[in-house]
Each structure stands twice: as structure tokens, then as C-alpha cells.
Design an enzyme around this catalytic site. Structure first.
Site, PDB file in Angstrom:
ATOM      1  N   GLU A 225      -5.844   5.449  -0.184  1.00  0.00           N
ATOM      2  CA  GLU A 225      -4.825   5.176   0.823  1.00  0.00           C
ATOM      3  C   GLU A 225      -5.436   4.900   2.192  1.00  0.00           C
ATOM      4  O   GLU A 225      -6.358   5.602   2.622  1.00  0.00           O
ATOM      5  CB  GLU A 225      -3.850   6.347   0.933  1.00  0.00           C
ATOM      6  CG  GLU A 225      -2.952   6.502  -0.279  1.00  0.00           C
ATOM      7  CD  GLU A 225      -1.729   7.338   0.030  1.00  0.00           C
ATOM      8  OE1 GLU A 225      -0.992   6.990   0.970  1.00  0.00           O
ATOM      9  OE2 GLU A 225      -1.527   8.355  -0.665  1.00  0.00           O
TER      10      GLU A 225
ATOM     11  N   ASN B 231      -4.039  -0.309   1.568  1.00  0.00           N
ATOM     12  CA  ASN B 231      -4.070   0.664   0.483  1.00  0.00           C
ATOM     13  C   ASN B 231      -4.550  -0.078  -0.762  1.00  0.00           C
ATOM     14  O   ASN B 231      -4.236  -1.259  -0.935  1.00  0.00           O
ATOM     15  CB  ASN B 231      -2.670   1.225   0.231  1.00  0.00           C
ATOM     16  CG  ASN B 231      -2.069   1.857   1.472  1.00  0.00           C
ATOM     17  OD1 ASN B 231      -2.387   2.984   1.831  1.00  0.00           O
ATOM     18  ND2 ASN B 231      -1.187   1.123   2.149  1.00  0.00           N
TER      19      ASN B 231
ATOM     20  N   CYS C 176       0.657   7.965  -4.554  1.00  0.00           N
ATOM     21  CA  CYS C 176       1.094   7.037  -3.508  1.00  0.00           C
ATOM     22  C   CYS C 176       2.333   6.328  -4.027  1.00  0.00           C
ATOM     23  O   CYS C 176       2.248   5.513  -4.952  1.00  0.00           O
ATOM     24  CB  CYS C 176      -0.007   6.034  -3.176  1.00  0.00           C
ATOM     25  SG  CYS C 176       0.476   4.805  -1.936  1.00  0.00           S
TER      26      CYS C 176
ATOM     27  N   CYS D 289       5.857   5.811   3.830  1.00  0.00           N
ATOM     28  CA  CYS D 289       5.151   6.523   2.763  1.00  0.00           C
ATOM     29  C   CYS D 289       6.164   6.890   1.691  1.00  0.00           C
ATOM     30  O   CYS D 289       7.148   7.582   1.978  1.00  0.00           O
ATOM     31  CB  CYS D 289       4.470   7.775   3.319  1.00  0.00           C
ATOM     32  SG  CYS D 289       3.714   8.817   2.045  1.00  0.00           S
TER      33      CYS D 289
ATOM     34  N   GLY E 228       2.423   2.600  -3.333  1.00  0.00           N
ATOM     35  CA  GLY E 228       1.421   1.991  -4.200  1.00  0.00           C
ATOM     36  C   GLY E 228       1.911   1.841  -5.621  1.00  0.00           C
ATOM     37  O   GLY E 228       1.651   0.819  -6.277  1.00  0.00           O
TER      38      GLY E 228
ATOM     39  N   HIS F 143      -0.766  -3.478   0.381  1.00  0.00           N
ATOM     40  CA  HIS F 143      -1.398  -2.987  -0.851  1.00  0.00           C
ATOM     41  C   HIS F 143      -2.222  -4.089  -1.505  1.00  0.00           C
ATOM     42  O   HIS F 143      -1.784  -5.240  -1.591  1.00  0.00           O
ATOM     43  CB  HIS F 143      -0.343  -2.490  -1.841  1.00  0.00           C
ATOM     44  CG  HIS F 143       0.379  -1.280  -1.378  1.00  0.00           C
ATOM     45  ND1 HIS F 143      -0.063  -0.006  -1.639  1.00  0.00           N
ATOM     46  CD2 HIS F 143       1.500  -1.149  -0.627  1.00  0.00           C
ATOM     47  CE1 HIS F 143       0.761   0.865  -1.087  1.00  0.00           C
ATOM     48  NE2 HIS F 143       1.717   0.191  -0.456  1.00  0.00           N
TER      49      HIS F 143
END
Length: 292
Positions: free
Chosen positions: A224, A206, A233, A78, A236, A168
Site C-alpha cells: 500500500e 498501491n 486492502c 481506504c 485494492g 492501483h
């Protein structure tokens, strides 16, 4: 949860908030995924997008990061969370700004605490091969999925798939027209899960919807995996800049400002080492003890 109260601190990175636990005395998290989900409950728990543990180091690292999402699932990494973790460990150890080597399920990640209070993170190289993201969407540029059509609720979204150690799906256009963030908001809560759990993403995904301001400035909203709509994010933001460069919206020669709902991040994909660098804040909210 252990009989003794659980000591924690809550941090946020642009509103993406986490409960941080110093778990360096044990190689296993001191709470279970189910307990973590209860802790993240915003009515009956502390409230947060996830619980992050600082665990003992693996190999030539300073410590290990693990995270449980608010639904109890465990992501590989993360971006906002690792900035918060670096700041948390520095605060606990009362150490001067420094660069950490952190072992994660996505590999080695290296955040650096800067003198101005920001945290710059060497996020490593993006993973571009579709099967490694993973996605079953057909590649469009070599082995990379760039602007591939995906029909959701009768509309055709152009999707670029990137992994930053976690998957992603980045969307700059729908039905061939540029994304407009304000037009998405009213349906976002129902649209987001239809991407996260779409069959073309075998590990779920995501999802970032991106609006271009100019060639070094974009806006985004994010759904997410395991946490839903969040204010920020970090992985992201990195993925969408890579996607923007691959699609031709963003210049690689410049640092890109990414405006998330919680505030801006600065993202750079350096040609010199192919690594992505993310710079943004990490702020302490409060510390406390949680009783079972």
C-alpha cells in the site's frame, strides 16, 4: 496534539488496522500528519496502518472521512478503513445497522452495516482512463492500461492500472507467466517500494499481485502507498477484480472471493449500475485515551 487526552478506538478489517477518532465537532483533524505517524508506530504508539477521522458532513452526507497513513501521507480513501469507520460511528452513536453516506476525497462512498455484522460498501464506479489513475503507461485498450509491460529489476510485469479514487497497479503475470503468491513473499519488502515510487505513477501507487484460483476466486498480496505491506486492502481488492475481468481471468457475472493475507472479501462489479460492491468485516479491538 490537544492538551486533553485523545479518545480513540482501534478497529481492524481483516488485520488492516486503524485508530478511529470521533472528530465531528471540528472540520479539521485534531492531530497533525506527523502526530498520526507517531500514533501508528507499533513500538512507541498505539500501532496501526492509519488514523481515521469522522469529520462533519459535507452537503447531503452523514459525515466526512479523512485518513492519515502510517507515514503521515493522506490517501483519498481506504476500503477497509471505511468499513471500520462506519462500524465505529454506529458504535459511538449506539445506532442500529444502517447505510451511511460518507464524503471522502474520492467522492461519495456508501457503507451499509448488515444484520450479520458484515459491512457492504457501495464503492462507486472504477476509473479506467490511464491519465486519471494516474499513470503515464501507454493505454492498451482505448484509454485503459491493461496488461502493459513494466520492467522492474530486470523482469517484465504485465500491469493493469485502475483507480478506486486512489491509484492501483494490478499484476496477474510476470514475464508472461501467472503470478504465484508464495514465490513473491521473500522479495516483497524490496519489490513493493519499486512499484509504489516508480516514475510511471506520478501520485505513487498501491500495488496488488494476484494469483488466480478459479474464475470467481483469487489470492493477493498488497503493497500500500504510504503504509507498505498490509494484511488487507479493500480498494485494492476492488481494483484487482476489475483488472481480472478486463484481462479475462474473472467472470463479471459472479461475485469474486478475494483472499487477502488477513482473510477474504467478497467483491462484485455489477453491470446494472457499473458500481463495485465490497463486503467484509470490521471489528473493534479496544478503546482508550492517548496522552501527548
Amino acid at each position: 496534539m490537544a492538551a486533553a487526552p485523545l479518545k480513540f478506538s482501534k478497529y481492524h478489517g481483516l488485520g488492516n488496522d486503524f485508530i478511529l477518532v470521533d472528530n465531528r465537532h471540528s472540520k479539521d483533524p485534531v492531530v497533525t500528519p506527523e502526530q498520526a505517524a507517531k500514533i501508528c508506530d507499533r513500538n512507541f504508539g498505539v500501532g496501526g496502518d492509519g488514523v481515521i477521522f469522522a469529520l462533519p458532513p459535507v452537503g447531503d452526507t452523514d459525515f466526512t472521512m479523512r485518513i492519515y497513513n502510517s507515514d503521515g501521507s493522506e490517501p483519498e480513501m481506504c476500503g477497509n478503513g471505511i468499513r471500520c469507520l462506519a462500524k465505529f460511528v454506529a458504535d459511538v452513536d449506539k445506532s442500529a445497522p444502517r447505510k451511511y453516506k460518507i464524503h471522502t476525497l474520492a467522492g461519495l462512498i456508501q457503507p451499509e452495516l448488515l444484520a450479520d455484522g458484515q459491512v457492504r460498501v457501495d464503492m462507486g464506479e472504477p476509473i479506467l482512463e490511464g491519465p486519471k489513475v494516474p499513470t503515464t503507461l501507454a493505454p492498451t485498450q482505448g484509454s485503459t492500461v491493461v496488461k502493459q509491460d513494466l520492467v522492474v529489476d530486470g523482469r517484465t510485469y504485465q500491469v493493469t492500472c485502475i483507480s478506486m479514487g486512489n491509484p492501483h497497479a494490478v499484476i496477474y503475470s510476470c514475464d508472461g507467466k501467472p503470478i504465484k503468491i508464495d514465490e513473491l513473499r521473500k522479495d516483497f519488502a524490496t519489490l513493493g517500494p519499486k512499484f509504489e515510487r516508480n516514475a510511471v505513477f506520478p501520485a505513487r501507487t498501491n500495488t496488488e499481485f494476484v494469483e488466480v484460483v478459479d474464475r470467481s476466486h483469487v489470492r493477493m498480496v498488497v503493497w500500500e502507498r504510504g503504509a507498505g505491506a498490509t494484511l488487507a486492502c479493500g480498494t485494492g481488492a476492488c481494483a484487482l477484480v476489475v483488472a481480472g475481468i478486463l484481462e479475462g481471468h474473472v467472470d463479471r457475472s459472479k461475485t469474486c472471493r478475494v483472499d487477502l493475507p488477513g482473510g477474504p472479501l467478497q467483491i462484485e462489479w455489477r453491470e446494472s449500475d457499473n458500481h463495485i460492491y465490497m463486503t467484509g468485516p470490521a471489528e473493534l479491538v479496544f478503546s482508550g485515551s492517548l496522552h501527548a
